[in-house]
Write a protein that holds these residues in place. Structure first.
Motif, mmCIF file in Angstrom:
data_model
loop_
_atom_site.group_PDB
_atom_site.id
_atom_site.type_symbol
_atom_site.label_atom_id
_atom_site.label_comp_id
_atom_site.label_asym_id
_atom_site.label_seq_id
_atom_site.Cartn_x
_atom_site.Cartn_y
_atom_site.Cartn_z
ATOM 1 N N LEU A 65 0.869 -1.171 0.000
ATOM 2 C CA LEU A 65 0.000 0.000 0.000
ATOM 3 C C LEU A 65 0.905 1.219 0.000
ATOM 4 C CD1 LEU A 65 -2.891 1.110 0.239
ATOM 5 C CD2 LEU A 65 -2.626 1.003 2.701
ATOM 6 N N ARG A 66 0.828 2.020 -1.053
ATOM 7 C CA ARG A 66 1.701 3.191 -1.196
ATOM 8 C C ARG A 66 1.130 4.395 -0.466
ATOM 9 N NH1 ARG A 66 4.663 3.332 -6.848
ATOM 10 N NH2 ARG A 66 5.536 5.062 -5.725
ATOM 11 N N GLY A 67 1.993 5.363 -0.239
ATOM 12 C CA GLY A 67 1.566 6.637 0.313
ATOM 13 C C GLY A 67 1.635 6.689 1.827
ATOM 14 N N LYS A 68 1.179 7.834 2.352
ATOM 15 C CA LYS A 68 1.194 8.045 3.802
ATOM 16 C C LYS A 68 0.297 7.003 4.470
ATOM 17 C CE LYS A 68 0.621 11.585 7.259
ATOM 18 N NZ LYS A 68 1.686 12.476 7.602
ATOM 19 N N GLY A 69 0.820 6.395 5.496
ATOM 20 C CA GLY A 69 0.069 5.341 6.176
ATOM 21 C C GLY A 69 0.143 4.012 5.456
ATOM 22 N N GLY A 70 0.971 3.945 4.407
ATOM 23 C CA GLY A 70 1.111 2.720 3.630
ATOM 24 C C GLY A 70 2.086 1.755 4.276
ATOM 25 N N GLY A 71 2.383 0.723 3.564
ATOM 26 C CA GLY A 71 3.299 -0.298 4.042
ATOM 27 C C GLY A 71 3.061 -1.578 3.277
ATOM 28 N N PHE A 72 3.414 -2.685 3.888
ATOM 29 C CA PHE A 72 3.210 -3.971 3.231
ATOM 30 C C PHE A 72 2.909 -5.044 4.260
ATOM 31 C CE2 PHE A 72 7.731 -3.654 4.064
ATOM 32 C CZ PHE A 72 8.060 -4.905 4.548
ATOM 33 N N THR A 73 2.286 -6.091 3.777
ATOM 34 C CA THR A 73 1.955 -7.251 4.590
ATOM 35 C C THR A 73 2.066 -8.482 3.711
ATOM 36 O OG1 THR A 73 0.321 -8.163 6.132
ATOM 37 C CG2 THR A 73 -0.543 -7.112 4.152
ATOM 38 N N LEU A 74 2.041 -9.642 4.300
ATOM 39 C CA LEU A 74 2.139 -10.880 3.544
ATOM 40 C C LEU A 74 0.978 -10.972 2.559
ATOM 41 C CD1 LEU A 74 4.305 -13.054 3.768
ATOM 42 C CD2 LEU A 74 2.785 -14.343 5.233
ATOM 43 N N GLY A 75 1.261 -11.370 1.339
ATOM 44 C CA GLY A 75 0.246 -11.436 0.290
ATOM 45 C C GLY A 75 -0.431 -12.783 0.157
ATOM 46 N N LYS A 76 0.170 -13.808 0.752
ATOM 47 C CA LYS A 76 -0.365 -15.168 0.690
ATOM 48 C C LYS A 76 -0.127 -15.823 2.049
ATOM 49 C CE LYS A 76 1.531 -15.953 -3.959
ATOM 50 N NZ LYS A 76 2.230 -16.914 -4.800
ATOM 51 N N PRO A 77 -0.869 -16.849 2.375
ATOM 52 C CA PRO A 77 -0.559 -17.585 3.614
ATOM 53 C C PRO A 77 0.847 -18.188 3.521
ATOM 54 C CG PRO A 77 -2.666 -18.311 2.682
ATOM 55 C CD PRO A 77 -2.013 -17.411 1.669
ATOM 56 N N PRO A 78 1.567 -18.250 4.625
ATOM 57 C CA PRO A 78 2.938 -18.792 4.596
ATOM 58 C C PRO A 78 3.034 -20.186 3.976
ATOM 59 C CG PRO A 78 2.502 -17.793 6.728
ATOM 60 C CD PRO A 78 1.201 -17.786 5.973
ATOM 61 N N GLU A 79 2.000 -21.014 4.187
ATOM 62 C CA GLU A 79 2.069 -22.369 3.620
ATOM 63 C C GLU A 79 1.895 -22.372 2.109
ATOM 64 O OE1 GLU A 79 -1.191 -21.007 5.617
ATOM 65 O OE2 GLU A 79 0.397 -21.759 6.862
ATOM 66 N N ALA A 80 1.446 -21.266 1.538
ATOM 67 C CA ALA A 80 1.262 -21.163 0.088
ATOM 68 C C ALA A 80 2.487 -20.589 -0.617
ATOM 69 C CB ALA A 80 0.039 -20.301 -0.225
ATOM 70 N N ILE A 81 3.506 -20.226 0.136
ATOM 71 C CA ILE A 81 4.722 -19.659 -0.461
ATOM 72 C C ILE A 81 5.792 -20.743 -0.499
ATOM 73 C CG2 ILE A 81 6.528 -17.915 -0.243
ATOM 74 C CD1 ILE A 81 4.426 -16.076 1.047
ATOM 75 N N ASN A 82 5.967 -21.328 -1.687
ATOM 76 C CA ASN A 82 6.931 -22.393 -1.893
ATOM 77 C C ASN A 82 8.320 -21.791 -2.054
ATOM 78 O OD1 ASN A 82 8.522 -24.083 -4.098
ATOM 79 N ND2 ASN A 82 7.252 -25.482 -2.889
ATOM 80 N N LEU A 83 9.282 -22.322 -1.333
ATOM 81 C CA LEU A 83 10.634 -21.764 -1.364
ATOM 82 C C LEU A 83 11.313 -21.919 -2.716
ATOM 83 C CD1 LEU A 83 12.020 -22.696 2.164
ATOM 84 C CD2 LEU A 83 10.755 -20.666 1.435
ATOM 85 N N GLY A 84 11.099 -23.038 -3.387
ATOM 86 C CA GLY A 84 11.693 -23.235 -4.703
ATOM 87 C C GLY A 84 11.167 -22.222 -5.702
ATOM 88 N N GLU A 85 9.862 -22.009 -5.702
ATOM 89 C CA GLU A 85 9.264 -21.031 -6.609
ATOM 90 C C GLU A 85 9.765 -19.622 -6.301
ATOM 91 O OE1 GLU A 85 5.025 -21.486 -6.303
ATOM 92 O OE2 GLU A 85 5.094 -23.543 -7.054
#
Length: 142
Positions: free
Chosen positions: A58-78
């Motif tokens: 999320l850009r701009g004032k008050g923005g930032g970032f958070t995880l976009g997928k559940p941790p179990e859905a993020i494959n390390l090889g990919e």
């Protein structure tokens, strides 16, 4: 096989985001302070992770970032394939190696990279944060 700092930092950023309370926005500054990394590097990595869907940004004032997928859905090889520009262990073409046409080393190294990737493909981000309480303490997450 050595991963680039770009990939190393991406893994650390994702681990940090995965340890946060769900939906909590993180700032670039928070990550740079926590890991003592270059702001410029972190900004580029967060941008790429956001573009690839690993993070919600999320850009701009008050923005930032958070995880976009559940941790179990993020494959390390990919993730590694996404972040690395090449998976070549050695460069046979630049400059052209004299023995390249008859070289067996290329095949051995390709097999080694395939084995490396096979191991990474068995794991997700969730596996990296299995010791959640210890990591939260080490990273001083409130």
């Amino acid at each position: 096989m050595k991963l680039t700092k770009h990939t190393d930092y991406a893994l650390r950023i994702l681990m940090y985001a995965a340890l946060q309370p769900e939906g909590q926005l993180l700032s670039i500054q928070e990550v740079t302070d926590t890991y003592d990394l270059s702001r410029n590097h972190v900004m580029k990595i967060v941008q790429k992770l956001g573009h690839e869907g690993y993070l919600k940004t999320l850009r701009g004032k008050g923005g930032g970032f958070t995880l976009g997928k559940p941790p179990e859905a993020i494959n390390l090889g990919e993730l590694v394939l996404c972040m690395e520009t090449t998976m070549k262990v050695v460069e046979c073409e630049q400059p052209m190696c004299r023995i390249s046409p008859g070289c067996e080393l290329k095949g051995v190294l390709a097999e080694a990279v395939a084995a490396f990737m096979a191991v990474l493909n068995r794991y997700s981000l969730a596996d990296l944060i299995g010791n959640r309480k210890e990591l939260i303490k080490l990273l001083a997450i409130a």
